[in-house]
Scaffold this motif. Structure first.
Motif, short mmCIF file in Angstrom:
data_model
loop_
_atom_site.label_atom_id
_atom_site.label_comp_id
_atom_site.label_asym_id
_atom_site.label_seq_id
_atom_site.Cartn_x
_atom_site.Cartn_y
_atom_site.Cartn_z
N GLN A 10 0.83 -1.19 0.00
CA GLN A 10 0.00 0.00 0.00
C GLN A 10 0.88 1.27 0.00
O GLN A 10 1.87 1.33 0.72
CB GLN A 10 -0.91 0.04 1.23
CG GLN A 10 -2.16 -0.79 1.12
CD GLN A 10 -1.90 -2.27 1.31
OE1 GLN A 10 -1.52 -2.95 0.36
NE2 GLN A 10 -2.07 -2.77 2.52
N HIS A 11 0.49 2.25 -0.79
CA HIS A 11 1.14 3.57 -0.79
C HIS A 11 0.31 4.55 0.03
O HIS A 11 0.79 5.16 0.98
CB HIS A 11 1.31 4.07 -2.22
CG HIS A 11 2.09 5.35 -2.35
ND1 HIS A 11 1.57 6.59 -2.04
CD2 HIS A 11 3.37 5.57 -2.77
CE1 HIS A 11 2.48 7.52 -2.26
NE2 HIS A 11 3.58 6.93 -2.70
N HIS A 12 -0.96 4.68 -0.35
CA HIS A 12 -1.91 5.49 0.43
C HIS A 12 -3.32 5.07 0.08
O HIS A 12 -3.54 4.33 -0.87
CB HIS A 12 -1.71 7.00 0.19
CG HIS A 12 -2.05 7.46 -1.21
ND1 HIS A 12 -1.13 7.53 -2.23
CD2 HIS A 12 -3.23 7.87 -1.76
CE1 HIS A 12 -1.70 7.96 -3.33
NE2 HIS A 12 -2.99 8.18 -3.08
N GLY A 57 5.37 11.24 6.54
CA GLY A 57 4.60 10.80 5.38
C GLY A 57 5.32 9.75 4.57
O GLY A 57 5.28 9.76 3.34
N ASN A 58 5.98 8.83 5.26
CA ASN A 58 6.65 7.74 4.54
C ASN A 58 5.63 6.95 3.72
O ASN A 58 4.49 6.76 4.15
CB ASN A 58 7.35 6.82 5.54
CG ASN A 58 8.63 7.41 6.07
OD1 ASN A 58 9.52 7.77 5.31
ND2 ASN A 58 8.72 7.55 7.40
N PRO A 59 6.02 6.48 2.53
CA PRO A 59 5.10 5.69 1.71
C PRO A 59 4.55 4.50 2.49
O PRO A 59 5.28 3.82 3.21
CB PRO A 59 5.98 5.23 0.54
CG PRO A 59 7.10 6.21 0.49
CD PRO A 59 7.35 6.63 1.90
N GLY A 60 3.25 4.28 2.36
CA GLY A 60 2.61 3.19 3.08
C GLY A 60 2.00 3.60 4.40
O GLY A 60 1.42 2.76 5.10
N THR A 61 2.11 4.89 4.75
CA THR A 61 1.55 5.36 6.03
C THR A 61 0.44 6.38 5.86
O THR A 61 -0.14 6.84 6.85
CB THR A 61 2.64 5.99 6.92
OG1 THR A 61 3.06 7.26 6.38
CG2 THR A 61 3.85 5.08 7.05
N ASP A 62 0.09 6.73 4.63
CA ASP A 62 -0.83 7.85 4.38
C ASP A 62 -2.29 7.42 4.23
O ASP A 62 -2.60 6.51 3.46
CB ASP A 62 -0.48 8.57 3.06
CG ASP A 62 0.90 9.18 3.06
OD1 ASP A 62 1.63 8.99 4.05
OD2 ASP A 62 1.24 9.84 2.07
N GLY A 211 1.20 -4.76 5.54
CA GLY A 211 1.34 -3.55 4.74
C GLY A 211 1.33 -3.79 3.25
O GLY A 211 1.40 -2.83 2.47
N ALA A 212 1.23 -5.05 2.85
CA ALA A 212 1.21 -5.39 1.42
C ALA A 212 0.09 -6.36 1.09
O ALA A 212 0.14 -7.06 0.08
CB ALA A 212 2.56 -5.99 1.02
N VAL A 232 -14.39 5.46 0.58
CA VAL A 232 -13.02 5.45 0.07
C VAL A 232 -13.05 5.70 -1.43
O VAL A 232 -13.78 5.05 -2.18
CB VAL A 232 -12.33 4.12 0.37
CG1 VAL A 232 -10.88 4.15 -0.12
CG2 VAL A 232 -12.36 3.83 1.87
N HIS A 233 -12.24 6.65 -1.87
CA HIS A 233 -12.19 7.03 -3.29
C HIS A 233 -11.29 6.09 -4.09
O HIS A 233 -11.66 5.61 -5.17
CB HIS A 233 -11.68 8.46 -3.41
CG HIS A 233 -11.74 9.02 -4.80
ND1 HIS A 233 -10.67 8.96 -5.67
CD2 HIS A 233 -12.72 9.67 -5.45
CE1 HIS A 233 -11.01 9.54 -6.81
NE2 HIS A 233 -12.25 9.98 -6.72
N HIS A 234 -10.09 5.79 -3.56
CA HIS A 234 -9.19 4.88 -4.27
C HIS A 234 -8.10 4.38 -3.33
O HIS A 234 -7.87 4.93 -2.26
CB HIS A 234 -8.56 5.54 -5.50
CG HIS A 234 -7.62 6.68 -5.19
ND1 HIS A 234 -8.03 7.99 -5.16
CD2 HIS A 234 -6.29 6.71 -4.91
CE1 HIS A 234 -7.01 8.77 -4.88
NE2 HIS A 234 -5.93 8.01 -4.72
N VAL A 235 -7.44 3.32 -3.76
CA VAL A 235 -6.27 2.80 -3.06
C VAL A 235 -5.08 2.90 -4.01
O VAL A 235 -5.21 2.65 -5.21
CB VAL A 235 -6.48 1.35 -2.58
CG1 VAL A 235 -6.82 0.41 -3.73
CG2 VAL A 235 -5.26 0.84 -1.82
N ALA A 236 -3.94 3.29 -3.46
CA ALA A 236 -2.71 3.42 -4.26
C ALA A 236 -1.68 2.41 -3.78
O ALA A 236 -1.55 2.14 -2.59
CB ALA A 236 -2.15 4.83 -4.13
#
Length: 328
Positions: A10-12, A57-62, A211-212, A232-236
């Motif tokens: 996951q990114h955000h 704001g590390n990737p995967g925490t947003d 986290g993945a 939820v609008h989207h997952v990145a």
């Protein structure tokens, strides 16, 4: 996948809110996340885009929010992202959070187990469906670092995103995209709390772990979700770098999926496309990050705009309701 590096998890996750002020209060004062960026929706600069995360704001925490004032309620249903998990360090942390939720009158369930992990389901003030999940026995993608100025003790702070649940009417179509296009592996399954017929299927990528992980739930008995506040609008998903993202643009296009192409977001670069059940997926690069236009100590305190919007700052600010996010 044809010379591509695996996605990293996951990114955000981006959601909708009708009230930026209350949203800021809940996610920073109640959940203890840091507002790392106060900016605007780059596709509609008349509304805020708020980013909450770990200390930088590390990737995967947003977990992020678009504010759309007067947005109606969500009518839950299928072909949607139906829950977002947030990781905490331990089972003991869940005891802390259960007491905190009781004290602050947050709508929550008791501590339970979801796919072998101690968890608490809860809802924010607009009904956003969230889960706290213990990292005590987790392996794989590491979490982030809670902000030391958070109202939540650091040892119990939120570490980042955990599993995201996709509820769909035609699960094989989504599973095909996850495995044959995005390179996920189907790992296991566990009983659904809402569907006695079909278990929830677990897909992982990269280093794996909470986290993945994507949870895929089948619900053909529900109408399609009508999104509103708290939906939820989207997952990145995380892509290592810009070069890799351009390869993904080529692959997704070659496979025949309508997509956004390469999109410059300044804090990261992106690609958007919808899987066959209609859920919006984004692939986003790990960098450059949120500290490239603000000092680390003052992230999120002022309205940040990418350079290509700076010449519109006065007009943009005139459309936005003031939102005080300075440190208290």
């Amino acid at each position: 996948m044809q010379g591509l590096l695996p996605l990293k998890g996951q990114h955000h996750v981006s959601s909708l809110t009708a009230n930026a002020r209350e949203n800021y209060q809940f996610y920073t004062k109640t959940l203890g996340l840091r507002l790392v960026k106060k900016t605007v929706n780059q596709d509609d600069t008349s509304v805020y885009h708020l980013f909450y995360a770990d200390e930088r704001g590390n990737p995967g925490t947003d977990i992020t929010f678009f504010e759309i004032p007067n947005l109606g309620r969500t009518y839950p249903g299928t072909n949607s992202i139906t829950s977002v998990s947030l990781r905490v360090a331990s089972d003991e942390s869940l005891q802390y959070w259960q007491q905190r939720f009781q004290l602050l009158e947050v709508d929550h369930d008791g501590i339970t187990e979801i796919n072998g992990r101690a968890s608490i389901r809860f809802r924010d003030f607009e009904g956003q469906r969230l889960v706290l999940v213990s990292d005590e026995n987790n392996t794989g993608v590491k979490g982030g670092t809670p902000w030391d100025k958070s109202p939540v003790p650091r040892e119990h702070g939120i570490l980042g995103l955990g599993p995201v649940t996709l509820t769909v009417s035609r699960p094989e179509r989504t599973a095909k995209v996850l495995t044959q296009i995005l390179g996920y592996q189907e790992k296991e399954s566990f009983p659904s709390s809402t569907n006695r017929k079909d278990p929830v299927r677990v897909f992982e990528t990269g280093e794996g772990g909470a986290g993945a992980a994507i949870y895929l739930e089948a619900r053909s008995d529900l109408p399609r979700e009508r999104p509103g506040r708290g939906s939820v609008h989207h997952v990145a998903f995380r892509v290592d770098n810009e070069e890799e993202l351009k390869k993904w643009v080529q692959l997704i296009t070659e496979k025949g999926y309508p997509n956004s192409g390469f999109v410059e977001r300044y804090y990261f670069r992106s690609l958007y496309f919808r899987e066959p059940n209609g859920i919006l997926f984004e692939l986003a690069t790990d960098g450059p990050g949120f500290a490239n236009d603000e000092d680390f100590e003052h992230l999120g305190e002022s309205l940040a705009l990418p350079p290509y919007f700076e010449n519109q700052r006065q007009a943009i600010e005139a459309k936005l309701k003031p939102l005080d996010t300075g440190q208290e």
